[in-house]
Design a protein around this motif. Structure first.
Motif, PDB file in Angstrom:
ATOM      1  N   CYS A 273       0.842  -1.221   0.048  1.00 51.52           N
ATOM      2  CA  CYS A 273       0.057  -0.062   0.001  1.00 51.52           C
ATOM      3  C   CYS A 273       0.931   1.337  -0.202  1.00 51.52           C
ATOM      4  CB  CYS A 273      -0.799   0.005   1.227  1.00 51.52           C
ATOM      5  SG  CYS A 273      -0.188  -0.143   2.713  1.00 51.52           S
ATOM      6  N   GLU A 274       0.234   2.395   0.165  1.00 51.64           N
ATOM      7  CA  GLU A 274       0.859   3.455   0.116  1.00 51.64           C
ATOM      8  C   GLU A 274       1.804   3.766   1.128  1.00 51.64           C
ATOM      9  OE1 GLU A 274      -0.182   8.484  -0.215  1.00 51.64           O
ATOM     10  OE2 GLU A 274      -1.690   7.023  -0.605  1.00 51.64           O
ATOM     11  N   ASP A 275       3.027   4.500   1.121  1.00 51.05           N
ATOM     12  CA  ASP A 275       3.811   4.726   2.177  1.00 51.05           C
ATOM     13  C   ASP A 275       3.341   5.567   2.906  1.00 51.05           C
ATOM     14  OD1 ASP A 275       5.883   3.404   0.296  1.00 51.05           O
ATOM     15  OD2 ASP A 275       6.797   5.157  -0.293  1.00 51.05           O
ATOM     16  N   ALA A 276       3.763   5.355   4.452  1.00 53.59           N
ATOM     17  CA  ALA A 276       3.514   6.091   5.506  1.00 53.59           C
ATOM     18  C   ALA A 276       4.682   7.297   5.957  1.00 53.59           C
ATOM     19  CB  ALA A 276       2.996   5.430   6.867  1.00 53.59           C
ATOM     20  N   ILE A 277       4.179   8.477   6.073  1.00 55.86           N
ATOM     21  CA  ILE A 277       4.998   9.531   6.443  1.00 55.86           C
ATOM     22  C   ILE A 277       4.515   9.936   7.977  1.00 55.86           C
ATOM     23  CG2 ILE A 277       6.123  11.629   5.996  1.00 55.86           C
ATOM     24  CD1 ILE A 277       5.791  10.941   3.001  1.00 55.86           C
ATOM     25  N   TYR A 278       5.513  10.070   8.723  1.00 52.26           N
ATOM     26  CA  TYR A 278       5.228  10.452  10.015  1.00 52.26           C
ATOM     27  C   TYR A 278       5.902  11.771  10.207  1.00 52.26           C
ATOM     28  CZ  TYR A 278       3.329   5.926  11.154  1.00 52.26           C
ATOM     29  OH  TYR A 278       2.656   4.906  11.099  1.00 52.26           O
ATOM     30  N   ILE A 279       5.589  12.748  10.267  1.00 57.20           N
ATOM     31  CA  ILE A 279       6.280  14.270  10.598  1.00 57.20           C
ATOM     32  C   ILE A 279       6.094  14.649  12.101  1.00 57.20           C
ATOM     33  CG2 ILE A 279       6.245  16.524   9.939  1.00 57.20           C
ATOM     34  CD1 ILE A 279       4.663  15.757   7.308  1.00 57.20           C
ATOM     35  N   PHE A 280       7.228  15.031  12.447  1.00 59.43           N
ATOM     36  CA  PHE A 280       7.388  15.385  13.979  1.00 59.43           C
ATOM     37  C   PHE A 280       7.229  16.772  14.388  1.00 59.43           C
ATOM     38  CE2 PHE A 280       9.713  11.434  13.166  1.00 59.43           C
ATOM     39  CZ  PHE A 280       9.141  10.510  14.243  1.00 59.43           C
ATOM     40  N   PRO A 281       6.642  17.096  15.415  1.00 60.39           N
ATOM     41  CA  PRO A 281       6.303  18.505  15.748  1.00 60.39           C
ATOM     42  C   PRO A 281       7.511  19.057  16.160  1.00 60.39           C
ATOM     43  CG  PRO A 281       5.709  17.189  17.410  1.00 60.39           C
ATOM     44  CD  PRO A 281       6.002  16.194  16.426  1.00 60.39           C
ATOM     45  N   VAL A 282       8.893  19.157  15.620  1.00 58.06           N
ATOM     46  CA  VAL A 282      10.182  19.471  15.898  1.00 58.06           C
ATOM     47  C   VAL A 282      10.432  20.315  15.005  1.00 58.06           C
ATOM     48  CG1 VAL A 282      12.420  19.145  16.612  1.00 58.06           C
ATOM     49  CG2 VAL A 282      10.633  17.478  17.237  1.00 58.06           C
TER      50      VAL A 282
END
Length: 124
Positions: free
Chosen positions: A92-101
């Motif tokens: 499936c589609e890649d997952a991207i986790y963006i950090f609040p830094v």
């Protein structure tokens, strides 16, 4: 599934821990589970604050430990970036986790400064 967590950065070139990073220079990223970046399906990335859809992969990660990695940054334009982790999935589609830094690449010759209002502005 556990994912790497990014909590801080040190820029040896500027000797700063405040989120200032230098384009095309090494940085030391701190966090948890960072040794997972050694896996083929997890990548460290940067997301530009002005364009979250434009995720820049950091291709050169040199040392893996559970709480720190040393990376070499690509060419980055001055501006604000958020560290991110991309998990590449086959089905499936890649997952991207963006950090609040917030990390900031300063224009040449400028330093990152915190804004402190002077005493006359506090009462306004």
């Amino acid at each position: 599934m556990e994912v790497p967590v990014i909590t801080g950065v040190y820029d040896p070139l500027s000797r700063r821990y405040d989120g200032t990073i230098t384009s095309q220079a090494p940085i030391i990223v701190s966090g948890r589970h960072l040794d997972m970046l050694d896996l083929n399906n997890i990548r460290l990335c940067l997301a530009a604050a002005v364009d979250y859809d434009n995720v820049i992969e950091v291709l050169h990660v040199y040392k893996y430990a559970h709480n720190q990695v040393i990376v070499s940054l690509p060419v980055l334009m001055p501006g604000e970036y958020f560290p991110a982790v991309k998990i590449i999935k086959k089905q499936c589609e890649d997952a991207i986790y963006i950090f609040p830094v917030s990390w900031v690449v300063m224009p040449e010759g400028h330093e990152r400064r915190e804004y402190y209002p002077c005493c006359t502005e506090i009462g306004k």
